[in-house]
Design a protein around this motif. Structure first.
Motif, PDB file in Angstrom:
ATOM      1  N   TYR A  12      34.486  46.823  34.625  1.00  6.40           N
ATOM      2  CA  TYR A  12      35.771  47.447  34.144  1.00  6.40           C
ATOM      3  C   TYR A  12      36.907  47.658  34.800  1.00  6.40           C
ATOM      4  O   TYR A  12      37.992  47.929  34.519  1.00  6.40           O
ATOM      5  CB  TYR A  12      35.370  48.694  33.355  1.00  6.40           C
ATOM      6  N   ILE A  13      36.622  47.765  36.265  1.00  7.29           N
ATOM      7  CA  ILE A  13      37.795  48.502  37.404  1.00  7.29           C
ATOM      8  C   ILE A  13      38.951  47.662  37.301  1.00  7.29           C
ATOM      9  O   ILE A  13      40.015  48.146  37.258  1.00  7.29           O
ATOM     10  CB  ILE A  13      37.168  48.807  38.505  1.00  7.29           C
ATOM     11  N   THR A  14      38.871  46.448  37.332  1.00  9.11           N
ATOM     12  CA  THR A  14      40.110  45.475  37.447  1.00  9.11           C
ATOM     13  C   THR A  14      40.958  45.526  35.847  1.00  9.11           C
ATOM     14  O   THR A  14      42.063  45.677  35.934  1.00  9.11           O
ATOM     15  CB  THR A  14      39.847  44.127  37.882  1.00  9.11           C
ATOM     16  N   GLU A  15      40.094  45.860  34.781  1.00  4.00           N
ATOM     17  CA  GLU A  15      40.743  45.996  33.712  1.00  4.00           C
ATOM     18  C   GLU A  15      41.498  47.174  33.621  1.00  4.00           C
ATOM     19  O   GLU A  15      42.656  46.955  33.314  1.00  4.00           O
ATOM     20  CB  GLU A  15      39.786  45.931  32.418  1.00  4.00           C
ATOM     21  N   CYS A  16      40.925  48.111  34.241  1.00  6.52           N
ATOM     22  CA  CYS A  16      41.712  49.509  34.382  1.00  6.52           C
ATOM     23  C   CYS A  16      42.909  49.475  35.264  1.00  6.52           C
ATOM     24  O   CYS A  16      44.097  49.565  34.643  1.00  6.52           O
ATOM     25  CB  CYS A  16      40.681  50.609  34.955  1.00  6.52           C
ATOM     26  N   VAL A  17      42.487  49.036  36.480  1.00  7.54           N
ATOM     27  CA  VAL A  17      43.936  48.952  37.407  1.00  7.54           C
ATOM     28  C   VAL A  17      45.046  47.942  36.830  1.00  7.54           C
ATOM     29  O   VAL A  17      46.210  48.150  36.824  1.00  7.54           O
ATOM     30  CB  VAL A  17      43.312  48.434  38.626  1.00  7.54           C
ATOM     31  N   ASP A  18      44.620  46.770  36.333  1.00  6.73           N
ATOM     32  CA  ASP A  18      45.512  45.849  35.742  1.00  6.73           C
ATOM     33  C   ASP A  18      46.312  46.483  34.479  1.00  6.73           C
ATOM     34  O   ASP A  18      47.727  45.960  34.327  1.00  6.73           O
ATOM     35  CB  ASP A  18      44.839  44.629  35.179  1.00  6.73           C
ATOM     36  N   SER A  19      45.677  47.041  33.857  1.00 14.80           N
ATOM     37  CA  SER A  19      46.442  47.880  32.637  1.00 14.80           C
ATOM     38  C   SER A  19      47.600  48.727  33.158  1.00 14.80           C
ATOM     39  O   SER A  19      48.533  49.113  32.283  1.00 14.80           O
ATOM     40  CB  SER A  19      45.452  48.816  31.717  1.00 14.80           C
TER      41      SER A  19
END
Length: 254
Positions: A12-19
């Protein structure tokens, strides 16, 4: 200054940062991602941000989410601070809406509604029809996320390290000192509930007794910070007593 503690969250971390990076806002921001000694491929996933000047990846030995958050704001370089958990993400416009309200009111704290995601399905917004926070600050949630905080609120305050329930400081040491708090009805946070999270493995665990120690430590901190024992602190303490009772109810006598 957006602080994201992360541990074993490669999914999930890239979805978090990308958001965050996808936010359209007039305000400048940067992200401190604090990797708390992940054993999976979280750090590999974060390499995509090596050349992004808005993202700082800080690696440390595993010490828990409190130490990771504290590492994230050891040096506060922004007027406002925000926390995001690594398996959650921001909806479009969250930063603009929160920070715009913060600056227009010179607010100490601004919070909004949030949505829960269970099995990737959104359920009803939480606090969507909440009355104005200025009328009763004691009703603001004690979660670190879903809010922006003026940096001064964290002067001489850190999350309690090596304890469960370390974010209890939000209710007692942060909200009690926020003189100007505001609520906006917009959804500003997407909260994902995972089956492997600590909240799903908490009932009956002996470490629940730490809720008593944390309460005692925080009350002593209130004294040191000269936080008055007024209605706000009293309501926080009464609410904490109820929470402590629930946490302890599943423990065996020994």
């Amino acid at each position: 200054q957006i602080i994201i503690p992360v541990y074993n969250c490669e999914k999930y971390i890239t979805e978090c940062v990308d958001s965050v990076l996808g936010q359209k806002t007039e305000y400048s921001y940067f992200i401190n991602v604090v990797d708390d000694g992940s054993k999976d491929h979280t750090l590999d996933a974060l390499k995509k941000y090596d050349d992004n000047e808005r993202v700082r990846v800080i690696s440390r030995e595993n010490g828990g989410s409190a130490k990771a958050r504290n590492t994230g704001f050891e040096i506060i370089e922004a007027n406002y601070i925000m926390f995001i958990d690594s398996d959650d993400f921001l909806p479009e416009g969250a930063i603009q809406k929160l920070v715009s309200k913060a600056y227009s009111e010179d607010a100490d704290l601004v919070f909004g509604s949030f949505e829960k995601l269970i099995d990737e399905q959104k359920i009803a917004s939480q606090y969507k029809n909440y009355a104005s926070a200025e009328s009763d600050i004691s009703k603001i949630t004690g979660f670190p996320w879903g809010k922006v905080y003026k940096n001064q609120l964290f002067k001489n305050v850190i999350f309690l390290e090596d304890y469960w329930f370390e974010d209890t400081i939000i209710r007692f040491l942060i909200l009690t000192r926020a003189k100007k708090a505001y609520y906006i009805p917009d959804n500003v946070y997407e909260y994902r509930i995972l089956n492997n999270s600590i909240s799903h493995d908490i009932k009956g665990n002996p470490r629940n007794i730490e809720t008593i120690w944390v309460t005692e430590i925080i009350l002593e901190a209130c004294r040191k910070l000269n936080i008055p024992f007024d209605k706000v602190l009293l309501n926080a303490l009464l609410g904490q007593a109820v929470v402590n009772g629930r946490r302890l109810s599943g423990l065996k006598n020994d």
